[in-house]
Design an enzyme around this catalytic site. Sequence first.
Site, PDB file in Angstrom:
ATOM      1  N   SER A   1       0.836  -1.214   0.000  1.00 16.24           N
ATOM      2  CA  SER A   1       0.000   0.000   0.000  1.00 16.24           C
ATOM      3  C   SER A   1       0.865   1.256   0.000  1.00 16.24           C
ATOM      4  O   SER A   1       1.693   1.450   0.894  1.00 16.24           O
ATOM      5  CB  SER A   1      -0.888   0.027   1.245  1.00 16.24           C
TER       6      SER A   1
ATOM      7  N   HIS B   1      -7.072   4.112   6.363  1.00 20.19           N
ATOM      8  CA  HIS B   1      -6.201   3.750   5.231  1.00 20.19           C
ATOM      9  C   HIS B   1      -5.572   5.016   4.643  1.00 20.19           C
ATOM     10  O   HIS B   1      -4.468   4.975   4.106  1.00 20.19           O
ATOM     11  CB  HIS B   1      -7.009   2.979   4.186  1.00 20.19           C
TER      12      HIS B   1
ATOM     13  N   HIS C   1      -5.277  -9.132  -1.759  1.00 18.70           N
ATOM     14  CA  HIS C   1      -5.465  -9.475  -0.351  1.00 18.70           C
ATOM     15  C   HIS C   1      -6.636 -10.438  -0.225  1.00 18.70           C
ATOM     16  O   HIS C   1      -7.607 -10.342  -0.983  1.00 18.70           O
ATOM     17  CB  HIS C   1      -5.770  -8.218   0.484  1.00 18.70           C
TER      18      HIS C   1
ATOM     19  N   ALA D   1       2.770  -2.096   3.964  1.00 19.09           N
ATOM     20  CA  ALA D   1       2.537  -1.063   4.972  1.00 19.09           C
ATOM     21  C   ALA D   1       1.964  -1.803   6.177  1.00 19.09           C
ATOM     22  O   ALA D   1       1.046  -2.606   6.016  1.00 19.09           O
ATOM     23  CB  ALA D   1       1.525  -0.054   4.443  1.00 19.09           C
TER      24      ALA D   1
ATOM     25  N   ASN E   1       1.617   3.387  10.680  1.00 19.02           N
ATOM     26  CA  ASN E   1       0.860   3.958  11.809  1.00 19.02           C
ATOM     27  C   ASN E   1       1.139   3.044  13.001  1.00 19.02           C
ATOM     28  O   ASN E   1       1.678   1.951  12.823  1.00 19.02           O
ATOM     29  CB  ASN E   1      -0.641   3.971  11.494  1.00 19.02           C
TER      30      ASN E   1
ATOM     31  N   MET F   1      -2.269  -7.077   6.660  1.00 18.89           N
ATOM     32  CA  MET F   1      -3.276  -7.972   6.079  1.00 18.89           C
ATOM     33  C   MET F   1      -2.764  -8.644   4.807  1.00 18.89           C
ATOM     34  O   MET F   1      -3.534  -8.910   3.883  1.00 18.89           O
ATOM     35  CB  MET F   1      -4.548  -7.171   5.781  1.00 18.89           C
ATOM     36  N   SER F   2      -1.458  -8.840   4.727  1.00 16.61           N
ATOM     37  CA  SER F   2      -0.898  -9.409   3.486  1.00 16.61           C
ATOM     38  C   SER F   2       0.372 -10.197   3.788  1.00 16.61           C
ATOM     39  O   SER F   2       0.582 -10.659   4.912  1.00 16.61           O
ATOM     40  CB  SER F   2      -0.569  -8.261   2.513  1.00 16.61           C
TER      41      SER F   2
ATOM     42  N   TYR G   1      -8.887 -10.369   1.978  1.00 22.54           N
ATOM     43  CA  TYR G   1     -10.140  -9.677   2.328  1.00 22.54           C
ATOM     44  C   TYR G   1     -10.861  -9.103   1.113  1.00 22.54           C
ATOM     45  O   TYR G   1     -12.034  -8.703   1.201  1.00 22.54           O
ATOM     46  CB  TYR G   1      -9.890  -8.570   3.369  1.00 22.54           C
ATOM     47  N   GLU G   2     -10.168  -9.055  -0.046  1.00 18.65           N
ATOM     48  CA  GLU G   2     -10.838  -8.562  -1.251  1.00 18.65           C
ATOM     49  C   GLU G   2     -11.825  -9.613  -1.786  1.00 18.65           C
ATOM     50  O   GLU G   2     -12.591  -9.337  -2.709  1.00 18.65           O
ATOM     51  CB  GLU G   2      -9.804  -8.216  -2.328  1.00 18.65           C
TER      52      GLU G   2
ATOM     53  N   HIS H   1      -2.960   0.628  -4.815  1.00 21.36           N
ATOM     54  CA  HIS H   1      -2.486  -0.573  -5.520  1.00 21.36           C
ATOM     55  C   HIS H   1      -2.874  -0.423  -6.992  1.00 21.36           C
ATOM     56  O   HIS H   1      -4.039  -0.629  -7.361  1.00 21.36           O
ATOM     57  CB  HIS H   1      -3.114  -1.838  -4.918  1.00 21.36           C
TER      58      HIS H   1
HETATM   59  C1  R1P Z   1      -4.766  -1.289   5.301  1.00 20.89           C
HETATM   60  O1  R1P Z   1      -4.548   0.078   5.443  1.00 20.89           O
HETATM   61  C2  R1P Z   1      -4.081  -1.895   4.107  1.00 20.89           C
HETATM   62  O2  R1P Z   1      -2.670  -1.547   4.144  1.00 20.89           O
HETATM   63  C3  R1P Z   1      -1.876  -2.719   4.153  1.00 20.89           C
HETATM   64  C4  R1P Z   1      -2.808  -3.744   4.801  1.00 20.89           C
HETATM   65  O3  R1P Z   1      -2.408  -5.074   4.561  1.00 20.89           O
HETATM   66  C5  R1P Z   1      -4.138  -3.415   4.186  1.00 20.89           C
HETATM   67  O4  R1P Z   1      -4.284  -3.952   2.908  1.00 20.89           O
HETATM   68  O5  R1P Z   1      -1.617  -3.030   2.791  1.00 20.89           O
HETATM   69  P1  R1P Z   1      -0.405  -3.914   2.223  1.00 20.89           P
HETATM   70  O6  R1P Z   1      -0.185  -5.044   3.170  1.00 20.89           O
HETATM   71  O7  R1P Z   1      -0.844  -4.373   0.879  1.00 20.89           O
HETATM   72  O8  R1P Z   1       0.811  -3.023   2.137  1.00 20.89           O
END
Ligand code: R1P
Length: 273
Positions: free
Chosen positions: A28, A245, A81, A111, A233, A209-210, A83-84, A59
């Site tokens: 992200s 986000h 992800h 992130a 954060n 989340m990834s 969650y998508e 993205h």
């Molecule tokens: C939440 O703000 C998003 O940022 C992060 C989290 O996993 C979620 O998708 O994204 P990336 O892990 O894709 O960087």
Amino acid sequence: MTIQIEQAARYINRILLQTPKVGLILGSGLGVLAEEIKDPVKVSYSDIPGFPASTVEGHAGQLVFGTLEGVNVIAMQGRFHFYEGYSLEKVTFPIRVMKKLGIEALIVTNAAGGVNTDLDPGDLMLITDHINNAGGNPLIGPNNTELGLRFPDLSTAYDVELQALAKRAAESLDIPLKEGVYVWNTGPSYETPAEVKMLRHLGGDAVGMSTVPEVIIARHAEIKVLGISCISNMAAGILDQPLTHHEVIETTEKAKDSFLLFMKEIISLYGQR
Ligand code: R1P
């Protein structure tokens, strides 16, 4: 699955002129690195057979090929992800395609929220290990031995030599590099303060989340992995403010300069090995 991997790789290979050595997954707000790629060839995910579509802000949804510091790279400017709504097999499909295209190493970026209070927003954190707190695993189901072992070893999921190389890169640039354990939760809701406290007790330093599904598939495919988190954060309950986000994207934007320098130095050192 193998047929789909081959179809996607064949489509991309028609466009590519050279074999990529290093794969990059840009998290992200971290897609800016793809803009530094020389002689870029861009392929939209929507044109690649079997590729899902990016649905998350920050993205872009394309593969970018070319060279960084003289090294042939292929960058995912945007990732998928769980969650998508995609299966974990779909989420990790591009890693298997990149393996087919010839990558030997994968640099996974994200992130992440700081769980360890020694971390600060804007910090870069070398991922030394991970905790799969989501429970799912992209390897659940029949194992295809052409793709990897039934029971892959994750005792050194994050390659020790690549970690050493990242530390050298940070040192030479005078960038303070933190280190820690990344925890994967499915999201898309952020954690509660109680969950963050629990994750800290479990040994987690940052949460997101990834990444973990991608790393599992990369190791299954015997691709060497380096993981870098940008602390966007502090996780819930640490600071007296809600999480958004928008803040994640804003912090990655602020950390952009050191992130770009650091990543390019890593790739340059990788090329000199
Ligand atoms: C939440 O703000 C998003 O940022 C992060 C989290 O996993 C979620 O998708 O994204 P990336 O892990 O894709 O960087």
